[in-house]
Design an enzyme around this catalytic site. Structure first.
Site, PDB file in Angstrom:
ATOM      1  N   ARG A   2      10.125  11.749  13.137  1.00 25.19           N
ATOM      2  CA  ARG A   2       8.507  12.233  12.115  1.00 25.19           C
ATOM      3  C   ARG A   2       8.299  13.480  13.557  1.00 25.19           C
ATOM      4  O   ARG A   2       7.909  13.428  14.450  1.00 25.19           O
ATOM      5  CB  ARG A   2       7.751  11.593  11.993  1.00 25.19           C
ATOM      6  CG  ARG A   2       6.872  12.173  11.099  1.00 25.19           C
ATOM      7  CD  ARG A   2       5.703  10.774  10.369  1.00 25.19           C
ATOM      8  NE  ARG A   2       6.474   9.811  10.052  1.00 25.19           N
ATOM      9  CZ  ARG A   2       6.218   8.226   9.453  1.00 25.19           C
ATOM     10  NH1 ARG A   2       5.202   8.240   9.964  1.00 25.19           N
ATOM     11  NH2 ARG A   2       6.622   7.687   8.712  1.00 25.19           N
ATOM     12  N   ARG A   6      -0.085  12.378  12.527  1.00 23.61           N
ATOM     13  CA  ARG A   6      -1.611  12.106  13.305  1.00 23.61           C
ATOM     14  C   ARG A   6      -1.935  11.994  15.266  1.00 23.61           C
ATOM     15  O   ARG A   6      -2.478  12.307  15.042  1.00 23.61           O
ATOM     16  CB  ARG A   6      -1.935  10.962  12.964  1.00 23.61           C
ATOM     17  CG  ARG A   6      -1.488  10.757  11.366  1.00 23.61           C
ATOM     18  CD  ARG A   6      -2.469   9.184  10.768  1.00 23.61           C
ATOM     19  NE  ARG A   6      -1.359   9.455  11.018  1.00 23.61           N
ATOM     20  CZ  ARG A   6      -0.760   7.399  10.307  1.00 23.61           C
ATOM     21  NH1 ARG A   6      -1.669   7.083   9.984  1.00 23.61           N
ATOM     22  NH2 ARG A   6       0.203   6.380  10.922  1.00 23.61           N
ATOM     23  N   ARG A  15      -6.124  16.718   7.257  1.00 20.73           N
ATOM     24  CA  ARG A  15      -5.563  15.481   6.496  1.00 20.73           C
ATOM     25  C   ARG A  15      -6.701  15.539   6.247  1.00 20.73           C
ATOM     26  O   ARG A  15      -7.417  14.869   5.283  1.00 20.73           O
ATOM     27  CB  ARG A  15      -4.969  14.525   7.822  1.00 20.73           C
ATOM     28  CG  ARG A  15      -3.814  14.114   7.351  1.00 20.73           C
ATOM     29  CD  ARG A  15      -3.285  13.486   6.155  1.00 20.73           C
ATOM     30  NE  ARG A  15      -3.316  11.810   5.703  1.00 20.73           N
ATOM     31  CZ  ARG A  15      -4.045  10.944   5.411  1.00 20.73           C
ATOM     32  NH1 ARG A  15      -5.105  11.192   5.164  1.00 20.73           N
ATOM     33  NH2 ARG A  15      -3.876  10.034   5.244  1.00 20.73           N
ATOM     34  N   ASP A  51       7.684  12.548   2.485  1.00 19.40           N
ATOM     35  CA  ASP A  51       7.958  11.400   2.853  1.00 19.40           C
ATOM     36  C   ASP A  51       9.475  10.408   2.446  1.00 19.40           C
ATOM     37  O   ASP A  51       9.368  11.223   0.808  1.00 19.40           O
ATOM     38  CB  ASP A  51       6.965  10.351   2.244  1.00 19.40           C
ATOM     39  CG  ASP A  51       6.399   9.697   3.224  1.00 19.40           C
ATOM     40  OD1 ASP A  51       6.580   9.162   4.284  1.00 19.40           O
ATOM     41  OD2 ASP A  51       7.588   8.188   2.149  1.00 19.40           O
ATOM     42  N   TYR A 129      11.196  -0.780  -0.053  1.00 15.68           N
ATOM     43  CA  TYR A 129      10.162  -0.547  -0.955  1.00 15.68           C
ATOM     44  C   TYR A 129      10.014  -0.891  -2.254  1.00 15.68           C
ATOM     45  O   TYR A 129       8.700  -1.427  -2.143  1.00 15.68           O
ATOM     46  CB  TYR A 129       9.621   0.681  -0.112  1.00 15.68           C
ATOM     47  CG  TYR A 129       9.281   1.203   0.969  1.00 15.68           C
ATOM     48  CD1 TYR A 129       8.035   0.637   1.781  1.00 15.68           C
ATOM     49  CD2 TYR A 129       9.949   1.254   1.891  1.00 15.68           C
ATOM     50  CE1 TYR A 129       7.850   0.368   3.591  1.00 15.68           C
ATOM     51  CE2 TYR A 129      10.133   1.765   3.802  1.00 15.68           C
ATOM     52  CZ  TYR A 129       9.139   1.660   3.905  1.00 15.68           C
ATOM     53  OH  TYR A 129       8.748   0.964   5.485  1.00 15.68           O
TER      54      TYR A 129
HETATM   55  O1  CP3 Z   1       7.911  15.074  10.636  1.00 14.61           O
HETATM   56  C1  CP3 Z   1       7.164  15.078   9.544  1.00 14.61           C
HETATM   57  O2  CP3 Z   1       6.304  15.991   8.956  1.00 14.61           O
HETATM   58  C2  CP3 Z   1       8.680  14.893   7.979  1.00 14.61           C
HETATM   59  C3  CP3 Z   1       7.608  13.678   7.214  1.00 14.61           C
HETATM   60  C4  CP3 Z   1       8.659  12.767   6.836  1.00 14.61           C
HETATM   61  C5  CP3 Z   1       7.042  11.443   6.875  1.00 14.61           C
HETATM   62  N1  CP3 Z   1       7.720  10.083   6.698  1.00 14.61           N
HETATM   63  C6  CP3 Z   1       5.410  11.883   6.975  1.00 14.61           C
HETATM   64  C7  CP3 Z   1       4.595  10.323   6.477  1.00 14.61           C
HETATM   65  C8  CP3 Z   1       9.315  11.707   7.215  1.00 14.61           C
HETATM   66  C9  CP3 Z   1      10.845  12.421   8.081  1.00 14.61           C
HETATM   67  C10 CP3 Z   1       9.081  10.322   7.026  1.00 14.61           C
HETATM   68  C11 CP3 Z   1      10.074   9.131   6.652  1.00 14.61           C
HETATM   69  C12 CP3 Z   1       9.714   7.803   6.184  1.00 14.61           C
HETATM   70  N2  CP3 Z   1       8.848   7.683   6.062  1.00 14.61           N
HETATM   71  C13 CP3 Z   1      10.147   6.623   6.848  1.00 14.61           C
HETATM   72  C14 CP3 Z   1      11.556   6.572   7.490  1.00 14.61           C
HETATM   73  C15 CP3 Z   1      12.202   7.029   9.159  1.00 14.61           C
HETATM   74  C16 CP3 Z   1      10.864   6.300  10.052  1.00 14.61           C
HETATM   75  O3  CP3 Z   1       9.696   6.400  10.024  1.00 14.61           O
HETATM   76  O4  CP3 Z   1      11.468   5.215   9.381  1.00 14.61           O
HETATM   77  C17 CP3 Z   1       9.171   5.649   6.176  1.00 14.61           C
HETATM   78  C18 CP3 Z   1      10.234   4.053   6.893  1.00 14.61           C
HETATM   79  C19 CP3 Z   1       8.755   6.389   5.887  1.00 14.61           C
HETATM   80  C20 CP3 Z   1       7.991   5.123   5.496  1.00 14.61           C
HETATM   81  C21 CP3 Z   1       6.071   5.660   5.361  1.00 14.61           C
HETATM   82  N3  CP3 Z   1       5.394   6.824   5.470  1.00 14.61           N
HETATM   83  C22 CP3 Z   1       5.358   4.684   6.212  1.00 14.61           C
HETATM   84  C23 CP3 Z   1       5.750   3.334   6.614  1.00 14.61           C
HETATM   85  C24 CP3 Z   1       4.273   5.156   6.476  1.00 14.61           C
HETATM   86  C25 CP3 Z   1       3.068   4.600   6.999  1.00 14.61           C
HETATM   87  C26 CP3 Z   1       3.307   4.464   8.564  1.00 14.61           C
HETATM   88  C27 CP3 Z   1       2.987   5.149   9.210  1.00 14.61           C
HETATM   89  O5  CP3 Z   1       2.955   6.151  10.965  1.00 14.61           O
HETATM   90  O6  CP3 Z   1       2.043   6.198   9.103  1.00 14.61           O
HETATM   91  C28 CP3 Z   1       4.238   6.361   6.166  1.00 14.61           C
HETATM   92  C29 CP3 Z   1       3.318   7.335   6.702  1.00 14.61           C
HETATM   93  C30 CP3 Z   1       3.639   8.621   6.697  1.00 14.61           C
HETATM   94  N4  CP3 Z   1       4.745   9.731   6.611  1.00 14.61           N
HETATM   95  C31 CP3 Z   1       3.370  10.231   7.209  1.00 14.61           C
HETATM   96  C32 CP3 Z   1       3.564  11.037   7.723  1.00 14.61           C
HETATM   97  C33 CP3 Z   1       3.289  12.652   8.333  1.00 14.61           C
HETATM   98  C34 CP3 Z   1       1.387   9.409   8.503  1.00 14.61           C
HETATM   99  C35 CP3 Z   1       0.447   9.461   6.840  1.00 14.61           C
HETATM  100  C36 CP3 Z   1      -0.908   9.951   7.318  1.00 14.61           C
HETATM  101  O7  CP3 Z   1      -1.146  11.517   7.730  1.00 14.61           O
HETATM  102  O8  CP3 Z   1      -1.702   9.005   7.170  1.00 14.61           O
END
Ligand code: CP3
Length: 322
Positions: A2, A6, A15, A51, A129
């Protein structure tokens, strides 16, 4: 990993007006978020803002991102009947928004020739999930299906293989330069479980994607020291590594020239800069032992990471002349 998210004020500003899913499902917004880190840091590549869980919506999973709670699927899959109900729509009917976002970003990055990374969740982590319905924890329900109802597990994996293959190929067709598979929860399994319940499906994905595109394929998982040599044996072009294994260990486990990506612990970015520098230089030195090394964090950038430390890290890596 990522890159957006945030820790960036410009992300938080967007956001504040749009829920997470709306941002992903609006191509112009997703494209904008993808480009945000590149405007700030001289990075070598972008990763599409999406995501791993969004393609599950079209399968019939009710996905929500709840504030402070993360992703939730309100109708988790627990039985054979649940598995049978899941659909496998084509990407154009399911995640057209992400494909359109890729097209926008690729066009904008053309001039600077910056590659865009596409990605997908891998079947095991997607299953985690789908079955648990929330962040998987100890994966008790996942393992229960795997171990006590292997036929349902197999059917679920076959559906996910089809979904992931089409999704990855579509991203390449829309201009992604490389594709990464995320298997973030794989570390919960032992070697024999990996061999039986995961590997056949990863092999199928890699083989089928390779038949249809030439873009490089990267596999990433975490906590996988116990199955490292198995992961190195997958037919990928590069292996993403978290910080729990050293690049030197990975090289030994591979027993062949390995392209490695990683693996600074994201928490390091909260440390004083001399610690960041020490750790980064160690990783860069170790990377010299690999066939090639893509410097990266070992997992995504954490929410409260000080931006100035990201900035200094990027310029440290950029100026390294090892
Ligand atoms: O850099 C990028 O923008 C890439 C986009 C990206 C996101 N999620 C956006 C996101 C990528 C590559 C992911 C992968 C992802 N998502 C994984 C695999 C990689 C890893 O981190 O292990 C997994 C397991 C997820 C599932 C997921 N999505 C979780 C567990 C969460 C909540 C945890 C968190 O950090 O908030 C998300 C939300 C998420 N996906 C956010 C982003 C930018 C945060 C969302 C927000 O703004 O509230």
């Amino acid at each position: 990993m990522r890159q957006a998210g945030r820790y960036l004020p410009e992300y938080r500003a967007l956001r504040a007006n749009h829920p997470m899913l709306e941002m992903v499902r609006t191509p112009e917004l997703a494209a904008e978020v993808t480009l945000q880190p590149l405007r700030r840091f001289p990075l070598d590549g972008a990763i599409i803002f999406a995501d791993i869980l969004t393609p599950l919506i079209g399968m019939g999973c009710n996905l929500e991102f709840r504030e402070g709670e993360g992703p939730v699927i309100t109708n988790p899959v627990r039985t054979r009947a649940d598995v049978d109900r899941l659909q496998v729509p084509l990407p154009k009917d399911n995640v057209k928004y992400t494909l359109d976002a890729i097209s926008i970003v690729v066009e904008k990055l053309k001039e600077s020739r910056t590659p865009l990374l596409g990605f997908s969740g891998a079947p095991f982590t997607l299953s985690a999930y789908i079955i648990e319905g929330q962040s998987p924890g100890d994966l008790a329900l996942v393992k229960r299906m795997m171990l006590t109802d292997p036929e349902s597990w197999h059917e679920l994996q076959l559906k996910l293989v089809d979904l992931v293959v089409e999704y990855l190929v579509a991203q390449a067709e829309h201009g992604a330069s490389a594709l990464q598979l995320f298997d973030s929860w794989l570390g919960a399994l032992g070697p024999s479980q990996y061999d039986r319940y995961v590997k056949p499906y990863l092999d199928a994905i890699l083989r089928r994607v390779r038949e249809r595109t030439v873009v490089p394929l990267i596999f990433f998982a975490t906590g996988t020291a116990g199955i490292l040599s198995e992961l190195c044996a997958l037919d990928t072009d590069a292996l993403g590594l978290d910080w729990r294994v050293s690049l030197t260990c990975a090289k030994q486990a591979a027993g062949r020239p390995l392209v490695g990506q990683g693996n600074l612990d994201p928490m390091t970015l909260f440390a004083p800069f001399d610690v960041i520098e020490r750790e980064t230089r160690r990783i860069l030195e170790e990377g010299k032992g690999l066939k090639a090394h893509v410097f990266n964090l070992g997992h995504g950038v954490l929410q409260h990471t000080p931006i100035e430390n990201v900035e200094r890290l990027v310029s440290l890596v950029r100026s390294w002349e090892g």
